[in-house]
Enzyme design. Structure first.
Site, PDB file in Angstrom:
ATOM      1  N   GLY A  46       0.680  -1.022  -0.180  1.00  0.00           N
ATOM      2  CA  GLY A  46      -0.208  -0.171  -0.007  1.00  0.00           C
ATOM      3  C   GLY A  46       0.789   1.465   0.249  1.00  0.00           C
ATOM      4  O   GLY A  46       2.214   1.424   0.696  1.00  0.00           O
ATOM      5  N   GLN A  51       2.961  10.405   1.774  1.00  0.00           N
ATOM      6  CA  GLN A  51       3.994   9.371   1.613  1.00  0.00           C
ATOM      7  C   GLN A  51       5.067   9.785   0.065  1.00  0.00           C
ATOM      8  O   GLN A  51       6.345  10.014   0.344  1.00  0.00           O
ATOM      9  CB  GLN A  51       4.153   7.637   1.764  1.00  0.00           C
ATOM     10  N   CYS A  95       5.700   0.124   7.337  1.00  0.00           N
ATOM     11  CA  CYS A  95       5.377   1.411   6.533  1.00  0.00           C
ATOM     12  C   CYS A  95       6.664   1.156   5.533  1.00  0.00           C
ATOM     13  O   CYS A  95       7.636   1.667   6.498  1.00  0.00           O
ATOM     14  CB  CYS A  95       5.463   2.309   7.316  1.00  0.00           C
ATOM     15  N   LEU A  96       6.598   1.351   4.661  1.00  0.00           N
ATOM     16  CA  LEU A  96       7.973   2.173   3.491  1.00  0.00           C
ATOM     17  C   LEU A  96       8.132   3.639   3.554  1.00  0.00           C
ATOM     18  O   LEU A  96       9.146   3.549   3.461  1.00  0.00           O
ATOM     19  CB  LEU A  96       6.331   1.973   1.622  1.00  0.00           C
ATOM     20  N   HIS A 137      -4.702   1.798   7.628  1.00  0.00           N
ATOM     21  CA  HIS A 137      -2.894   2.168   7.349  1.00  0.00           C
ATOM     22  C   HIS A 137      -2.877   2.992   6.341  1.00  0.00           C
ATOM     23  O   HIS A 137      -2.841   4.136   6.351  1.00  0.00           O
ATOM     24  CB  HIS A 137      -2.385   0.745   7.135  1.00  0.00           C
ATOM     25  N   GLU A 138      -3.669   2.264   5.026  1.00  0.00           N
ATOM     26  CA  GLU A 138      -2.934   3.858   4.110  1.00  0.00           C
ATOM     27  C   GLU A 138      -3.943   5.451   4.085  1.00  0.00           C
ATOM     28  O   GLU A 138      -4.053   6.056   3.925  1.00  0.00           O
ATOM     29  CB  GLU A 138      -3.476   2.881   3.059  1.00  0.00           C
ATOM     30  N   HIS A 141      -2.540   7.585   6.765  1.00  0.00           N
ATOM     31  CA  HIS A 141      -1.875   8.132   6.201  1.00  0.00           C
ATOM     32  C   HIS A 141      -2.531   9.922   5.616  1.00  0.00           C
ATOM     33  O   HIS A 141      -1.306  10.876   5.893  1.00  0.00           O
ATOM     34  CB  HIS A 141      -0.935   7.655   4.953  1.00  0.00           C
TER      35      HIS A 141
HETATM   36 NI    NI Z   1       2.458   2.993   5.771  1.00  0.00          NI
END
Ligand code: NI
Length: 175
Positions: A46, A51, A95-96, A137-138, A141
Site C-alpha cells: 500500500g 508518502q 510502512c514504506l 493504515h493507508e 496516512h
Molecule cells: Ni504506511
C-alpha cells in the site's frame, strides 16, 4: 510511469491532513500509475499520496501476496471508512516510510470503505484480514497518522530516532 522517492519519517509532510481530490485529471491518473509502480518496486502492499509528498487524498493498494494469484491493484480517491466491526484484529504492521520497522497494531477486523474510482464512480466494498488492515493504515496516512502513533511513546521515540539516523546515513551516502 516512473518510480518516485518515498518520504521517510520524520517528515512534516507525513503529518499533514491531505486535501480531498476535486477533479480526476490526467495528472491524477499519471500520479496513480506512479504510485502503483513505486509501491510494487519497493516492494509494498500500500502507498498513500503524502508518502510521495502529495497532499491529496489518494491511496493505492494490492494485498495479494501469493505469486500464484493475479495482482489486484486498487486506486482509491477520497476513501472513507463508513463502517467498522467491533471485532478487532492484531497485525504486525510496517510502512514504506518507516523502513524495516515492524510492530503489532490493533484495528477493527472488518471495515466497509467507500471511495471514488478513477472511473469517476463511487465504490463501496467490505474488507477483511490483511486488506482491512492495509486500507485502514493507508487512510490513516491521509490524516497524517502513522502506525507508530498507535505505539507507546517510548517505542515510538526509539523508532523515530532510528529513522533520523537512517536519513542521516542516506544523506551522507548521496552526497
Ligand atoms: Ni504506511
Amino acid at each position: 510511469m516512473s518510480i518516485r522517492p518515498i518520504l521517510i519519517h520524520p517528515d512534516p509532510r507525513l503529518k499533514k491532513v491531505a486535501a480531498p481530490v476535486v477533479d480526476i485529471s490526467d495528472e491524477l491518473r499519471a500520479l496513480s500509475d506512479d504510485m502503483l509502480a513505486t509501491m510494487y518496486a519497493a516492494p509494498g502492499i500500500g502507498l498513500a499520496g503524502p508518502q510521495l509528498g502529495i497532499g491529496q487524498r489518494i491511496i493505492v493498494l494490492d494485498c495479494v501476496k501469493s505469486e500464484d494469484e493475479e495482482p489486484n491493484p486498487m486506486v482509491m480517491i477520497n476513501p472513507k471508512v463508513i463502517e467498522e466491526s467491533d471485532e478487532l484484529n492484531v497485525y504486525e504492521e510496517g510502512c514504506l516510510s518507516i523502513p524495516e520497522m515492524y510492530a503489532e497494531v490493533t484495528r477493527p477486523k472488518e471495515v466497509k470503505v467507500s471511495w471514488l474510482g478513477l472511473d469517476g464512480e463511487e465504490h463501496t466494498q467490505d474488507f477483511d484480514g490483511l486488506w482491512a488492515t492495509c486500507v485502514q493504515h493507508e487512510i490513516d496516512h491521509l490524516d497524517g497518522v502513522l502506525f507508530i502513533d498507535y505505539l507507546k511513546p517510548l517505542k515510538r521515540q526509539l523508532i523515530t530516532r532510528k529513522m533520523v539516523k537512517l536519513k542521516r546515513e542516506r544523506a551522507r551516502e548521496a552526497s
